[in-house]
Design a protein around this motif. Structure first.
Motif, short mmCIF file in Angstrom:
data_model
loop_
_atom_site.label_atom_id
_atom_site.label_comp_id
_atom_site.label_asym_id
_atom_site.label_seq_id
_atom_site.Cartn_x
_atom_site.Cartn_y
_atom_site.Cartn_z
N GLY A 68 -0.68 14.40 -4.57
CA GLY A 68 -2.12 14.15 -4.66
C GLY A 68 -2.52 12.78 -4.15
O GLY A 68 -1.75 12.05 -3.55
N GLU A 69 -3.77 12.46 -4.42
CA GLU A 69 -4.37 11.22 -3.93
C GLU A 69 -4.41 10.13 -4.99
O GLU A 69 -4.78 9.00 -4.70
N SER A 70 -4.04 10.46 -6.23
CA SER A 70 -4.15 9.49 -7.32
C SER A 70 -3.19 8.32 -7.12
O SER A 70 -2.04 8.49 -6.72
N ALA A 71 -3.72 7.13 -7.41
CA ALA A 71 -2.92 5.91 -7.43
C ALA A 71 -3.42 5.10 -8.62
O ALA A 71 -4.62 4.97 -8.83
N PHE A 72 -2.50 4.57 -9.38
CA PHE A 72 -2.84 3.84 -10.59
C PHE A 72 -2.44 2.38 -10.36
O PHE A 72 -1.28 2.10 -10.07
N THR A 130 0.85 -1.19 0.00
CA THR A 130 0.00 0.00 0.00
C THR A 130 0.88 1.24 0.00
O THR A 130 1.81 1.33 0.81
N PRO A 131 0.63 2.18 -0.90
CA PRO A 131 1.45 3.42 -0.93
C PRO A 131 1.24 4.27 0.32
O PRO A 131 0.25 4.11 1.05
N MET A 132 2.18 5.17 0.53
CA MET A 132 2.05 6.11 1.63
C MET A 132 0.90 7.08 1.32
O MET A 132 0.52 7.24 0.17
N PRO A 133 0.35 7.72 2.34
CA PRO A 133 -0.76 8.66 2.11
C PRO A 133 -0.32 9.88 1.28
O PRO A 133 0.88 10.19 1.20
N ALA A 134 -1.29 10.56 0.71
CA ALA A 134 -1.02 11.78 -0.04
C ALA A 134 -0.26 12.77 0.83
O ALA A 134 -0.56 12.93 2.02
N GLY A 135 0.74 13.41 0.25
CA GLY A 135 1.52 14.42 0.96
C GLY A 135 2.67 13.88 1.78
O GLY A 135 3.50 14.65 2.24
#
Length: 174
Positions: free
Chosen positions: A159-163, A84-89
């Motif tokens: 941002g919040e985008s995740a692909f 899971t990626p880190m949160p936005a920012g």
């Protein structure tokens, strides 16, 4: 109170409850589809063999790499394999925030630290995965997920985008 009176009270309570929900709408979140990144290979939910080449293209984003002054719409990629990626920012240091063995003063988290956890940073739009964690049953297909997020020059998630794309790995012949 008659049947009509109870119905009126119930409808009034229901209307009040519905109005109270309108105050629970999340604020400041960008619920918008980001279509800047498109995966070329593999196809979503395809069955593949190792090595797996993950290939994508991006629009409206200048690939500059790490370092330099962060600016909007420019940076590089972080690729998370089954993670899971880190949160936005947040930046890449967030990944190791609870790991006492990873000391920032010693340059951690570095590329080796991230790679051993299935996290890769790149300025390329192609990533070859020679190895992936094995599933429990060696004779079955394994589902893996790759998620790409955009980073600014300082390694902070933009941002919040995740692909994301999912695929199955077939290790042995059926």
């Amino acid at each position: 109170m008659g049947r009509t009176g109870r119905r009126a009270v119930l409808l009034a309570a229901l209307a009040g409850w519905c109005l109270s929900l309108s105050g629970c709408v999340p604020q400041g979140l960008a619920f918008k589809v980001d279509e800047r990144l498109r995966f070329i290979a593999p196809e979503d939910r395809a069955t593949v063999r190792l090595p797996v080449t993950v290939d994508w293209e991006i629009e409206d984003f200048e690939i500059t790499g790490p370092g330099g002054e962060p600016r909007a719409g420019a940076g590089y990629f972080a690729v998370f394999v089954d993670e899971t990626p880190m949160p936005a920012g947040k930046d890449l240091r967030w990944i190791a925030r609870k790991d006492r063995s990873c000391r920032e003063s010693e340059g951690c988290p570095d590329e080796e630290y991230l790679n051993t956890r299935g996290i890769y940073t790149t300025t390329d739009t192609v990533l070859v995965l020679d190895q992936l964690p094995r599933g429990r049953d060696e004779d079955r297909r394994e589902r893996h997920r790759v998620t790409v997020v955009l980073l600014d020059a300082s390694g902070r998630r933009l941002g919040e985008s995740a692909f994301a794309i999912a695929f199955d790995v077939q290790r042995k012949a059926d």
